[in-house]
Design an enzyme around this catalytic site. Structure first.
Site, PDB file in Angstrom:
ATOM      1  N   LYS A 167      37.953  37.908  33.783  1.00  0.00           N
ATOM      2  CA  LYS A 167      38.831  39.079  33.739  1.00  0.00           C
ATOM      3  C   LYS A 167      38.371  40.049  32.641  1.00  0.00           C
ATOM      4  CE  LYS A 167      42.567  36.344  35.680  1.00  0.00           C
ATOM      5  NZ  LYS A 167      43.750  35.506  35.457  1.00  0.00           N
ATOM      6  N   ASP A 207      50.330  40.927  35.778  1.00  0.00           N
ATOM      7  CA  ASP A 207      50.206  39.750  36.651  1.00  0.00           C
ATOM      8  C   ASP A 207      51.361  39.696  37.651  1.00  0.00           C
ATOM      9  OD1 ASP A 207      48.020  38.135  36.656  1.00  0.00           O
ATOM     10  OD2 ASP A 207      48.620  36.925  34.924  1.00  0.00           O
ATOM     11  N   GLN A 251      47.388  33.456  30.581  1.00  0.00           N
ATOM     12  CA  GLN A 251      46.757  32.587  31.575  1.00  0.00           C
ATOM     13  C   GLN A 251      47.557  31.291  31.739  1.00  0.00           C
ATOM     14  OE1 GLN A 251      43.959  33.565  33.400  1.00  0.00           O
ATOM     15  NE2 GLN A 251      44.422  31.731  34.589  1.00  0.00           N
TER      16      GLN A 251
END
Ligand code: NAP
Length: 293
Positions: free
Chosen positions: A52, A119, A96
């Site tokens: 990412k 997200d 994450q």
């Protein structure tokens, strides 16, 4: 059979984002900035965060990686997120997953400012997605929708079978595909580990989204001719012939299912790159909202 090539589609999205970011720079405007939080040293999580951050560099975004030891307390992690919420330069925050067991995923996700939740896991953004209101759609289901858009896959009126009901993949993609939108307008069946007649249901599917994490579970006898297959699964299997020591397996038995399909995603190179492209798109949009404030 044709390949739904996630690498190509993601590259097209990244090329456009790179141009748009260069345009922001030329106008002296704020550039998109993603903050990625990583707790502990899970090998797969490290790989995903590195990918990412690299993607941010490719398109000209700023990125900050914040690492914590596995034993960090929940309170300390929440404080760090609040700091990022208050930092006007940060447009997107991603934490994450999975987190260590002593930390609640829900507390962490719902502490992120919904306007920086690129997200798309915050309850506010999930609620907006359900009501088709503008918000951040979580990256993997959004990436799948972008893939359908890129390859102009007809979804209207099709029967989509989603295998898996997790909050990050199965459930949101089932909602997006059922929305009155394009892509969308599918009749959706959502299956899970308690589904009794999975094979019979799959045999009725025009589109199958496999998101179980069960390597090569979907086999040729479970699909009809001409089906569109999106394989979300990623499982690492030991393979000493590979430099990394492992190979990635999808949830679909590609060799036998591909010849029956009209379109199919490979693993790797299908949904994975699209997830990253979708995250970048969300981050750009968050920044664009600030540039217009
Ligand atoms: P998850 O939270 O473990 O959910 C798996 C789902 O599959 C559950 O709903 C489970 O049912 C269902 N399931 C398990 N075994 C089944 C079976 N035999 N028959 C029918 N349903 C079954 O997993 P996830 O986070 O959604 O991830 C799914 C896969 O996608 C994993 O391999 C993950 O690594 C991968 N993934 C890939 C990306 C990407 O970017 N490519 C992104 C996210 C995830 P129950 O609810 O009944 O347990």
């Amino acid at each position: 059979m044709q390949i739904l090539d996630g690498r190509k589609a993601a590259q097209a999205i990244k090329d456009k984002l790179k141009l748009n970011t260069a345009q922001l720079a030329a106008e002296g405007k704020k550039l998109p900035h993603l903050a990625a939080v990583l707790v502990g040293s899970n090998g797969a999580s490290e790989t995903y965060v590195a990918a990412k951050v690299k993607a941010c560099e490719e398109v000209g975004f700023k990125s900050t990686q914040i690492r914590f030891e596995e034993k960090i307390s929940e309170i300390k992690l929440l404080d760090q997120i609040k700091e990022l919420n208050n930092n006007p330069d940060v447009d997107g925050i991603l934490v994450q997953l999975p987190l260590p067991e002593h930390i609640s995923d829900a507390s962490v996700i719902n502490t992120i400012d919904p306007d920086k939740d690129v997200d798309g896991f915050h309850s506010v953004n999930v609620g907006k997605m359900i009501q088709s209101l503008p918000g951040f759609i979580s990256a993997t289901p959004y990436g799948i929708m972008l893939l359908f858009e890129h390859y102009k896959i007809e979804t209207k009126g099709k029967h989509a079978v989603v295998i898996g009901r997790s909050n990050i993949v199965g459930r949101p993609i089932s909602i997006l595909l059922s929305n009155n939108a394009n892509p969308g307008n599918c009749t959706v069946t959502i299956c899970h580990s308690q589904t009794k007649n999975l094979k019979e249901i799959c045999l009725q599917a025009d589109i199958i989204i496999a998101a179980m994490g069960r390597p090569e579970f979907v086999t040729a006898d479970m699909v009809k001719e001409g089906v569109v297959i999106v394989d979300v699964g990623i499982t690492r299997e030991m393979d000493e012939t590979k430099k990394s020591g492992f190979r990635l397996k999808g949830d679909v038995h590609f060799e036998t299912v591909a010849p029956k399909s009209s379109w199919i995603t490979p693993v790797p190179g299908g949904v994975g790159p699209m997830t990253i492209a979708a995250l970048l798109k969300n981050t750009f949009r968050s920044c664009a909202m600030k540039n217009h404030e």
